[in-house]
Write a protein that holds these residues in place. Sequence first.
Motif: not given
Length: 320
Positions: A192-217
């Motif tokens: 469903l990533t094409e239907e939701s920017p939020a899901l697309r961000a979580l699925r994006h190879r680079g942006i998801s890594k940055a988000l995990m870094a922000m939220h985890g560390s």
Amino acid sequence: MGDDVLTALLRPLWLIDIFHSVWEAGGSWGVKGEADSCAVVHHMVRGGCVIAFEDGSGPVELHEGDLAIFPHGTAHSFSAERGAPTTPLSALVPTVRPGESGLVRVGAPPYGTTMLCASLRYSPLAGPGLYGELPRIIVLRRPMLEREPLLMSTLAVLPSEIARTAPGARLVALRAFETVFVLSLRVALEQLTEESPALRALRHRGISKALMAMHGSYAEPWTVETLARRAGMSRSAFSQQFRELVGDTPMRHLTSRRLQEARRLLSETGVAQREIAERVGYRSQVGFHLAFRREFDVTPGAFRSDRGERAVRGEDSGGR
């Protein structure tokens, strides 16, 4: 990638209890719910309904076999048709105690609509972390569900399973709905990533890594440059893509994450303010104080004092 992100999404989330119900509806009917600190599940067993939100955004139609997930318990109404008068949920289900189940009828017979609903309760001590990035509603249509054997089989046995009174029924119901919830998020991240920017961000190879870094560390001294390197992207490409998908700049998003955690620590722990500032990544107490006030229009000390007074008066539920 999806599995890594899904693990990060759910790691801080501790589901501790459940209220589930079977709804039967007929004629012209409508129900208006309130926001709640839980994950809500609606499965259309028979018939359909229209989901609407308080902000006036476009309604969402659910048809027979569809599944809707509300990760944050966002306030919404569900009704037979658009514009139908609604009855407050509290009037139909005046007492909702975790662990209980029930049959709720609304409208008038014959009841041609059947919906299975559940509220999955979070632990009040769990911080939202990356989970907070999920959209307010995720809809899985019936054809999509039919391609997921484990999810379909779990949904199929839920009505009979939750009707049992055997030992451990409460725990089994919680884990069954939890399985539905986790599998639904996996499908959403995959399809469903094409239907939701939020899901697309979580699925994006680079942006998801940055988000995990922000939220985890979040306490690390991140900059746009170091986050871009974590994402494996150039600074300019990272900043542009992040803003398009997340709707904010990387540093503003990081600040928000830090201050959310600070608010949680002020509300739920006795950790000193100076230590809280350090825990969430501020090297200056003054900087933390000013940032917190800009974000929440109150100082950290006043916020903690107010929460304490409300708790003494019994006005603070402790949910997030």
